[in-house]
Design a protein around this motif. Sequence first.
Motif, mmCIF file in Angstrom:
data_model
loop_
_atom_site.group_PDB
_atom_site.id
_atom_site.type_symbol
_atom_site.label_atom_id
_atom_site.label_comp_id
_atom_site.label_asym_id
_atom_site.label_seq_id
_atom_site.Cartn_x
_atom_site.Cartn_y
_atom_site.Cartn_z
ATOM 1 N N ALA A 157 0.812 -1.221 0.000
ATOM 2 C CA ALA A 157 0.000 0.000 0.000
ATOM 3 C C ALA A 157 0.845 1.270 0.000
ATOM 4 C CB ALA A 157 -0.932 0.004 1.221
ATOM 5 N N ILE A 158 2.128 1.143 0.420
ATOM 6 C CA ILE A 158 2.975 2.346 0.446
ATOM 7 C C ILE A 158 3.738 2.521 -0.860
ATOM 8 C CG2 ILE A 158 5.211 1.487 1.306
ATOM 9 C CD1 ILE A 158 5.085 3.795 3.360
ATOM 10 N N ARG A 159 3.675 1.518 -1.727
ATOM 11 C CA ARG A 159 4.426 1.569 -2.985
ATOM 12 C C ARG A 159 4.093 2.813 -3.800
ATOM 13 N NH1 ARG A 159 7.165 -2.102 -6.095
ATOM 14 N NH2 ARG A 159 6.700 -3.735 -4.574
ATOM 15 N N GLY A 160 2.799 3.081 -3.960
ATOM 16 C CA GLY A 160 2.397 4.233 -4.754
ATOM 17 C C GLY A 160 2.785 5.546 -4.114
ATOM 18 N N ARG A 161 2.767 5.594 -2.769
ATOM 19 C CA ARG A 161 3.118 6.840 -2.075
ATOM 20 C C ARG A 161 4.602 7.158 -2.223
ATOM 21 N NH1 ARG A 161 -1.500 3.841 -0.916
ATOM 22 N NH2 ARG A 161 -2.976 5.024 0.366
ATOM 23 N N LEU A 162 5.427 6.114 -2.375
ATOM 24 C CA LEU A 162 6.873 6.314 -2.504
ATOM 25 C C LEU A 162 7.362 6.035 -3.924
ATOM 26 C CD1 LEU A 162 8.112 4.671 0.824
ATOM 27 C CD2 LEU A 162 7.514 7.052 0.404
ATOM 28 N N ALA A 163 6.496 6.285 -4.886
ATOM 29 C CA ALA A 163 6.830 5.977 -6.278
ATOM 30 C C ALA A 163 7.787 6.992 -6.901
ATOM 31 C CB ALA A 163 5.548 5.894 -7.108
ATOM 32 N N ASN A 164 7.746 8.229 -6.422
ATOM 33 C CA ASN A 164 8.590 9.279 -6.996
ATOM 34 C C ASN A 164 9.992 9.166 -6.403
ATOM 35 O OD1 ASN A 164 9.587 11.517 -8.252
ATOM 36 N ND2 ASN A 164 8.292 12.995 -7.189
ATOM 37 N N GLU A 165 10.876 8.496 -7.120
ATOM 38 C CA GLU A 165 12.207 8.177 -6.596
ATOM 39 C C GLU A 165 13.282 9.012 -7.287
ATOM 40 O OE1 GLU A 165 15.095 4.225 -6.037
ATOM 41 O OE2 GLU A 165 13.075 4.035 -6.885
ATOM 42 N N VAL A 166 14.152 9.609 -6.467
ATOM 43 C CA VAL A 166 15.303 10.361 -6.966
ATOM 44 C C VAL A 166 16.552 9.611 -6.526
ATOM 45 C CG1 VAL A 166 16.581 12.530 -6.870
ATOM 46 C CG2 VAL A 166 14.079 12.558 -6.859
ATOM 47 N N GLN A 167 17.286 9.084 -7.491
ATOM 48 C CA GLN A 167 18.450 8.259 -7.177
ATOM 49 C C GLN A 167 19.736 9.078 -7.207
ATOM 50 O OE1 GLN A 167 18.245 5.020 -10.040
ATOM 51 N NE2 GLN A 167 17.174 3.730 -8.557
ATOM 52 N N LEU A 168 20.561 8.879 -6.175
ATOM 53 C CA LEU A 168 21.894 9.476 -6.137
ATOM 54 C C LEU A 168 22.903 8.411 -6.559
ATOM 55 C CD1 LEU A 168 21.752 11.430 -2.745
ATOM 56 C CD2 LEU A 168 21.010 12.161 -5.019
ATOM 57 N N LEU A 169 23.885 8.815 -7.314
ATOM 58 C CA LEU A 169 24.845 7.858 -7.873
ATOM 59 C C LEU A 169 26.233 8.060 -7.287
ATOM 60 C CD1 LEU A 169 23.776 8.104 -11.627
ATOM 61 C CD2 LEU A 169 23.074 6.361 -9.957
ATOM 62 N N PRO A 170 27.027 6.996 -7.198
ATOM 63 C CA PRO A 170 28.423 7.140 -6.756
ATOM 64 C C PRO A 170 29.254 7.825 -7.839
ATOM 65 C CG PRO A 170 28.011 4.903 -7.500
ATOM 66 C CD PRO A 170 26.679 5.598 -7.530
ATOM 67 N N ILE A 171 30.515 8.100 -7.522
ATOM 68 C CA ILE A 171 31.425 8.703 -8.503
ATOM 69 C C ILE A 171 31.803 7.625 -9.518
ATOM 70 C CG2 ILE A 171 33.591 9.948 -8.807
ATOM 71 C CD1 ILE A 171 33.459 10.626 -5.804
ATOM 72 N N LYS A 172 31.530 7.896 -10.784
ATOM 73 C CA LYS A 172 31.698 6.874 -11.827
ATOM 74 C C LYS A 172 33.075 6.899 -12.494
ATOM 75 C CE LYS A 172 27.452 5.154 -11.851
ATOM 76 N NZ LYS A 172 27.171 3.735 -11.570
ATOM 77 N N ASN A 173 33.674 8.099 -12.617
ATOM 78 C CA ASN A 173 34.940 8.187 -13.355
ATOM 79 C C ASN A 173 35.812 9.288 -12.770
ATOM 80 O OD1 ASN A 173 34.023 10.730 -14.602
ATOM 81 N ND2 ASN A 173 32.644 9.389 -15.761
ATOM 82 N N ASP A 174 37.023 9.399 -13.294
ATOM 83 C CA ASP A 174 37.959 10.377 -12.738
ATOM 84 C C ASP A 174 37.537 11.816 -13.013
ATOM 85 O OD1 ASP A 174 38.440 10.265 -15.435
ATOM 86 O OD2 ASP A 174 40.631 10.280 -15.272
ATOM 87 N N GLU A 175 36.775 12.050 -14.066
ATOM 88 C CA GLU A 175 36.295 13.411 -14.337
ATOM 89 C C GLU A 175 35.364 13.882 -13.232
ATOM 90 O OE1 GLU A 175 34.528 13.635 -18.164
ATOM 91 O OE2 GLU A 175 36.390 13.219 -19.257
ATOM 92 N N GLU A 176 34.444 13.015 -12.832
ATOM 93 C CA GLU A 176 33.544 13.360 -11.737
ATOM 94 C C GLU A 176 34.319 13.537 -10.432
ATOM 95 O OE1 GLU A 176 29.619 10.908 -13.424
ATOM 96 O OE2 GLU A 176 30.508 10.405 -11.489
ATOM 97 N N ALA A 177 35.342 12.706 -10.246
ATOM 98 C CA ALA A 177 36.155 12.797 -9.036
ATOM 99 C C ALA A 177 36.884 14.139 -8.960
ATOM 100 C CB ALA A 177 37.162 11.647 -8.995
ATOM 101 N N VAL A 178 37.473 14.553 -10.067
ATOM 102 C CA VAL A 178 38.198 15.827 -10.095
ATOM 103 C C VAL A 178 37.229 16.996 -9.916
ATOM 104 C CG1 VAL A 178 39.515 17.389 -11.586
ATOM 105 C CG2 VAL A 178 40.143 14.968 -11.444
ATOM 106 N N GLU A 179 36.052 16.884 -10.494
ATOM 107 C CA GLU A 179 35.051 17.946 -10.345
ATOM 108 C C GLU A 179 34.673 18.139 -8.874
ATOM 109 O OE1 GLU A 179 30.626 19.218 -12.093
ATOM 110 O OE2 GLU A 179 31.413 17.182 -12.390
#
Length: 386
Positions: A288-310
């Motif tokens: 029953a809570i599935r629909g209430r929590l349907a709007n999901e914003v995902q955070l991602l880890p650092i994928k490459n060295d460009e993101e790391a340097v940024e």
Amino acid sequence: MPLENLFTDEVIANIQEEQPKLLYKKFGVLSNPFPSAGQTSGHPHMSTEADDQVDAAVKTFYSDRKSHVISITASQGIGKTNLLNAYENALHEKLSQHGFFVIRYVPDPEPFFDPLIRSIFENLGEDYLRRSINTLAKKKEEIDDTDKLLEFVRMSEIKTMLKALLAVVDSEEKLSERLSLAYQWLLGLPVRKSHQTELGVNFRLDTVEAKTRALRDIVYLGSEMKTLEGIFILLDELEKQNGSLSKTIVLRYLSALRALIDALPKYLFLMVALTTDALERYREMLPAIRGRLANEVQLLPIKNDEEAVELFKFYLEYAKREAKNFVQDIQLQPGNDVILRENDAQLVFYKLLKQGSNVQGVRQRDYLNALYEEANKSIEAIETSR
């Protein structure tokens, strides 16, 4: 004996006073620019695509006041708390003066939902109730029909309480007394004879259902009286509920959360931060809570060295700006020495990437902590060279 010479060693005191100046004159910063793993607050937030998603939802809520629920998901150490900290500060700065209440809450973990509702009432405060009643009294002068004015109220005891407050609005002393009693009652304290006599309430708000219904009416009171435009609740680390509590208790908590969402189809913006796997477990435990929590914003880890340097540049430049603002009235020139180079930051990223983890990339917390340790080497080198 531990700390025996803490306040008597003048050399240590001088080092603590002089170190920020030394760092500024050499590197242009006042302290280590990068947070250690143990520092979960007080450091800057670099905007990502997730911010754009949250911004869009906040702007929609601001325009229509229809309730929104956003699930901020990621594995541990990828920035959920940092994002909530950033939005807590931004919402306070931009909206708290316009009738919006911002509430930060961490169920760490607790077996009952009641403390969250109590926290909402505490954040609204007695003054909110006073302003709402004073506005209601002015409306009553125009429309001398209390029942018509209170048509939006569903709970009979809330209506009785509001009428009791209206009856003494011309007496500041009496109103203050009854407002204090009303606030106690809303917080769930036991009903005394004074509550019965002064407010006409006979039953304690001792269940989640009763408190949720009362909260709904008090929120709608504020919206009708223009003393409340909306409530932002930032609920962090919800995954801890499932980590140490039984399934029955977690289900009860999730059911209460769903009831709160359903009770306020307007004026509620709920931002829930939890791990991705916890969200999936909760959806399976309580469909029953599935629909209430349907709007999901995902955070991602650092994928490459460009993101790391940024990310590395962002923290370093932020530290330099903060240092410059802090010493602007002091005759100090910032140094140009490099506390940590870009290729050092890249190397840190690759080392962590090779270590492997259960995420596809490198956790921001691990990366920043590794940068902190590397930058500390440059800081310690200053002390040894003095």
